[in-house]
Design an enzyme around this catalytic site. Structure first.
Site, PDB file in Angstrom:
ATOM      1  N   HIS A  17      46.525-104.559 -72.318  1.00  0.00           N
ATOM      2  CA  HIS A  17      45.191-105.094 -72.012  1.00  0.00           C
ATOM      3  C   HIS A  17      44.922-106.381 -72.799  1.00  0.00           C
ATOM      4  CE1 HIS A  17      44.128-100.622 -71.232  1.00  0.00           C
ATOM      5  NE2 HIS A  17      44.206-101.220 -70.058  1.00  0.00           N
ATOM      6  N   LYS A  41      33.512 -88.194 -64.340  1.00  0.00           N
ATOM      7  CA  LYS A  41      34.802 -87.950 -64.998  1.00  0.00           C
ATOM      8  C   LYS A  41      34.672 -88.210 -66.497  1.00  0.00           C
ATOM      9  CE  LYS A  41      38.855 -90.460 -64.947  1.00  0.00           C
ATOM     10  NZ  LYS A  41      39.634 -91.515 -64.352  1.00  0.00           N
ATOM     11  N   ARG A  93      51.623-103.339 -63.550  1.00  0.00           N
ATOM     12  CA  ARG A  93      52.830-102.913 -64.274  1.00  0.00           C
ATOM     13  C   ARG A  93      53.970-102.575 -63.337  1.00  0.00           C
ATOM     14  NH1 ARG A  93      49.493 -98.591 -67.334  1.00  0.00           N
ATOM     15  NH2 ARG A  93      48.818 -98.622 -65.178  1.00  0.00           N
ATOM     16  N   SER A 130      47.278 -96.590 -71.290  1.00  0.00           N
ATOM     17  CA  SER A 130      46.367 -95.780 -72.104  1.00  0.00           C
ATOM     18  C   SER A 130      46.765 -94.306 -72.030  1.00  0.00           C
ATOM     19  CB  SER A 130      44.928 -95.941 -71.603  1.00  0.00           C
ATOM     20  OG  SER A 130      44.514 -97.270 -71.711  1.00  0.00           O
TER      21      SER A 130
END
Ligand code: PNS
Length: 174
Positions: A17, A41, A93, A130
């Site tokens: 990030h 969530k 990615r 993450s």
């Protein structure tokens, strides 16, 4: 003035990030990093902690860039007009990121006409996520290679001791 909006969960912010923020910061006058809060969530770190970790990491890693960090709940397209974004910037990615990001980019373009710029990750950062950091942390492994030093310090401060309880009095205020 050009403004890049970088949305994400940042739970927690990683070196990937930070690299994206730095690269957007060289191409745009301003960067707004937006921590998405999904009311349905539950995240890992509290939204306020995620915002603070990004702010502190940016201060250390790229102090010369004009970066603001906000949290948001709801449509990204609404935040685009609220902050006056010129473009959304996201990292890629691999091919699975491309599929989901291009779908989101199309929806955001339908909603408010914004373009999304997808930047491929640097090769040494393609495996950093993450979720990987959370998994390593949960299993007691070091995470310092993958996150800014601010995040390493914070995570070490909340790592449960060998009796399974978290140390008292540490952590960022929420
Ligand atoms: O780190 P992530 O999981 O890629 O972050 C996802 C996030 C928060 C950027 C994404 O879920 C999002 O944009 N949420 C806002 C809801 C929204 O606008 N949905 C419509 C566009 S797909």
């Amino acid at each position: 003035m050009t403004l890049a909006l970088i949305p994400g969960s940042f739970d927690p912010v990683t070196n990937g990030h930070i690299d994206l923020i730095k690269r957007a910061g060289t191409a745009f006058d301003q960067v707004v990093v937006a921590v998405g809060v999904n009311a349905t969530k539950e995240g890992w770190l509290a939204p306020g902690q995620r915002v603070q970790l990004i702010e502190e990491s940016v201060r250390v890693e790229c102090p010369d860039l004009d970066v603001r960090v906000v949290s948001f709940d709801g449509l990204l397209a609404d935040l685009v007009s609220e902050v006056g974004a010129t473009a959304i910037v996201k990292g890629l990615r691999g091919s699975s990121d491309f599929e989901s990001e291009s779908a989101q980019a199309a929806v955001n373009n339908d909603l408010c006409g914004i373009e999304t710029f997808l930047l491929p990750s640097r090769s040494e950062l393609t495996s950093v996520s993450s979720s990987l950091v959370r998994e390593l942390f949960r299993l007691g492994a070091p995470v310092g290679r993958y996150v800014p030093s601010t995040v390493t310090l914070f995570l070490e401060s909340i790592r449960p001791n060998k009796h399974g309880s978290a140390p008292a009095g540490f952590g960022l205020p929420q």
